[in-house]
Write an enzyme that holds these catalytic residues in place. Structure first.
Site, PDB file in Angstrom:
ATOM      1  N   GLY A  72       0.792  -1.223   0.000  1.00  0.00           N
ATOM      2  CA  GLY A  72       0.000   0.000   0.000  1.00  0.00           C
ATOM      3  C   GLY A  72       0.822   1.269   0.000  1.00  0.00           C
ATOM      4  O   GLY A  72       0.484   2.241  -0.681  1.00  0.00           O
ATOM      5  N   GLN A 180      -7.509  -0.478   3.754  1.00  0.00           N
ATOM      6  CA  GLN A 180      -8.364  -1.103   4.778  1.00  0.00           C
ATOM      7  C   GLN A 180      -9.698  -1.597   4.209  1.00  0.00           C
ATOM      8  O   GLN A 180     -10.317  -2.490   4.785  1.00  0.00           O
ATOM      9  CB  GLN A 180      -8.656  -0.099   5.902  1.00  0.00           C
ATOM     10  CG  GLN A 180      -7.445   0.279   6.718  1.00  0.00           C
ATOM     11  CD  GLN A 180      -6.882  -0.858   7.557  1.00  0.00           C
ATOM     12  OE1 GLN A 180      -7.588  -1.801   7.908  1.00  0.00           O
ATOM     13  NE2 GLN A 180      -5.604  -0.787   7.871  1.00  0.00           N
ATOM     14  N   HIS A 202      -1.810  -8.060   2.624  1.00  0.00           N
ATOM     15  CA  HIS A 202      -1.744  -8.592   3.991  1.00  0.00           C
ATOM     16  C   HIS A 202      -2.860  -8.079   4.902  1.00  0.00           C
ATOM     17  O   HIS A 202      -2.986  -8.523   6.037  1.00  0.00           O
ATOM     18  CB  HIS A 202      -0.363  -8.313   4.612  1.00  0.00           C
ATOM     19  CG  HIS A 202      -0.143  -6.900   5.044  1.00  0.00           C
ATOM     20  ND1 HIS A 202      -0.150  -6.532   6.376  1.00  0.00           N
ATOM     21  CD2 HIS A 202       0.117  -5.776   4.354  1.00  0.00           C
ATOM     22  CE1 HIS A 202       0.091  -5.226   6.471  1.00  0.00           C
ATOM     23  NE2 HIS A 202       0.261  -4.752   5.251  1.00  0.00           N
ATOM     24  N   THR A 238      11.646  -7.787 -10.883  1.00  0.00           N
ATOM     25  CA  THR A 238      11.181  -9.159 -11.113  1.00  0.00           C
ATOM     26  C   THR A 238       9.859  -9.386 -10.390  1.00  0.00           C
ATOM     27  O   THR A 238       9.728  -9.075  -9.208  1.00  0.00           O
ATOM     28  CB  THR A 238      12.232 -10.167 -10.594  1.00  0.00           C
ATOM     29  OG1 THR A 238      13.458  -9.918 -11.279  1.00  0.00           O
ATOM     30  CG2 THR A 238      11.792 -11.603 -10.834  1.00  0.00           C
ATOM     31  N   CYS A 326       1.895   1.590  11.776  1.00  0.00           N
ATOM     32  CA  CYS A 326       3.071   2.268  11.222  1.00  0.00           C
ATOM     33  C   CYS A 326       3.624   3.331  12.157  1.00  0.00           C
ATOM     34  O   CYS A 326       4.734   3.799  11.987  1.00  0.00           O
ATOM     35  CB  CYS A 326       2.715   2.905   9.876  1.00  0.00           C
ATOM     36  SG  CYS A 326       2.063   1.701   8.726  1.00  0.00           S
TER      37      CYS A 326
END
Length: 393
Positions: A72, A180, A202, A238, A326
């Site tokens: 994100g 979210q 996640h 990659t 965070c």
């Protein structure tokens, strides 16, 4: 080993067994680089295309409008920085809200140092953006409005469709951070007037380290990571094939189970809110009472520090948060809680509990029973609370 009650699903979620199973072959058997010519590599190009389509279908988007990223924060950075780079000749003004995730706010701070102007629009006491203020903030040189779909701390869902319509009415691009919301509430990019959208696997029982940016066809934003020609020359590196496969599987499961899963989460969330508000005095529910994420409850408890509460809950095996993961190392009160008008001392006593489909009523009861005792104990040690009670008498 004591039981763990995990109530911090807004920070991250457990990767589901079906997602892990879908990913495993791409670590050990089908491990080829998707850019290679030989078959164990080139076969993964088709795998990525299928995953891209599966994710696009969840949004009502086209396959070639989905660009995979590392998560994100990268998607948010890309949307803002590359839009400014591509449309800077048209204007150097962008609009956002005061309650955005730091991936948006810190990117805006960076852009201000590059000569862009940012207007940070106020929200009301429930965390809903003030549409009149948003309208008033629009200028001839505004090139982008970026407002989150749902707040990561207090769970309030923003009027995204109306914001997008307002942006388009003025020829302005609209980006939403839906980290979210994706997988928790229905999203259709066309119906909701969304030009760009950020997401991260996640948060919906997918793997960490993979996200996407939806970019509507015709939006002229450039590469963010330079190097190879991956992601149609817009994002070098990659391809994370296992992550992409895992994200698509998680998105598919989230879509298929959404109605039943979120109905259960809403029922438990409301039960949690009702118990806490009824049984713990001097408590405030933060965020909109109904227009909120199905799994989010955020409270402020007067006369206590959130950090002490988290440590004591952890001692009982309960994982919770005082706000954004965070910024969990920060001692400053949440910018979101300050923006909705809470004074510093009340903002410091906040607790975010975010559920998953695995959360049970027993988990909620155990949590509330322990929370009551913890709040009572912490208040018994607070001179401010003692003084307050004396004056009440």
């Amino acid at each position: 080993m004591k039981k763990i009650i995990y109530l911090d699903n807004a920070a991250t979620t457990k990767t589901s067994p079906e997602v892990v199973e879908a990913m495993l072959p791409y670590f050990t058997e089908q491990y080829g680089n998707a850019s290679a010519i030989y078959s164990i590599g080139s076969a993964n190009k088709e795998v990525i295309s299928k995953a891209r389509k599966d994710i696009a279908d969840v949004l009502g988007a086209k396959e070639n409008e989905i660009y995979f990223t590392a998560g994100g924060s990268e998607s948010d950075n890309w949307a803002l920085k590359a839009t400014c780079e591509a449309y800077g000749a048209k204007g150097k003004h962008i609009i956002t809200s005061k309650i955005e995730h730091h991936a948006i706010l810190h990117t805006c701070e960076y852009l201000e140092k590059q000569g862009y102007e940012v207007t940070y629009v106020d929200v009301d006491e429930n965390g809903v953006i003030k549409m009149d203020d948003l309208k008033a903030a629009i200028r001839p040189d505004t090139i982008l409005i970026s407002v989150m779909f749902a707040n990561n701390e207090i769970g309030t869902i923003e009027p995204v469709k109306e914001i997008g319509a307002l942006a388009h009415e003025h020829g302005i691009l609209f980006h939403t951070d839906a980290v979210q919301a994706f997988g928790q509430v229905p999203i259709n990019v066309d119906e909701m007037n969304i030009d760009m959208l950020s997401s991260s696997a996640h948060k919906l029982h997918g793997p960490k380290g993979i996200g996407f940016l939806y970019i509507r066809k015709g939006v002229k934003i450039r590469s963010f990571v330079h190097g190879g020609a991956q992601e149609r020359k817009r994002r070098a590196g990659t391809e994370n094939v296992p992550g992409i496969v895992g994200f698509a599987k998680a998105a598919q499961i989230a879509q298929e189970t959404m109605a039943e899963r979120t109905a259960k989460e809403i029922e438990l969330r409301d039960y949690l809110i009702e118990r806490v508000m009824a049984e713990i005095p001097y408590t405030k529910l933060n965020g909109h009472r109904t227009d909120r994420l199905p799994n989010n409850a955020n409270f402020s408890f007067q006369f206590i520090e959130g950090e002490s509460m988290l440590i004591m809950l952890d001692g009982k095996g309960i994982c919770a948060s005082s706000g954004s993961a965070c910024t969990s190392g920060s001692l400053d009160p949440s910018h979101v809680l300050l923006a909705i008008g809470l004074p510093h001392e009340i903002a410091h006593g906040s607790l975010r509990l975010t559920l998953s489909e695995e959360t049970t009523k027993e988990d909620i009861d155990f949590t509330v029973d322990n929370l009551k005792a913890i709040v009572e104990r912490l208040r018994s040690m607070s001179p401010l609370y003692e003084d307050f009670i004396k004056h009440q008498g």
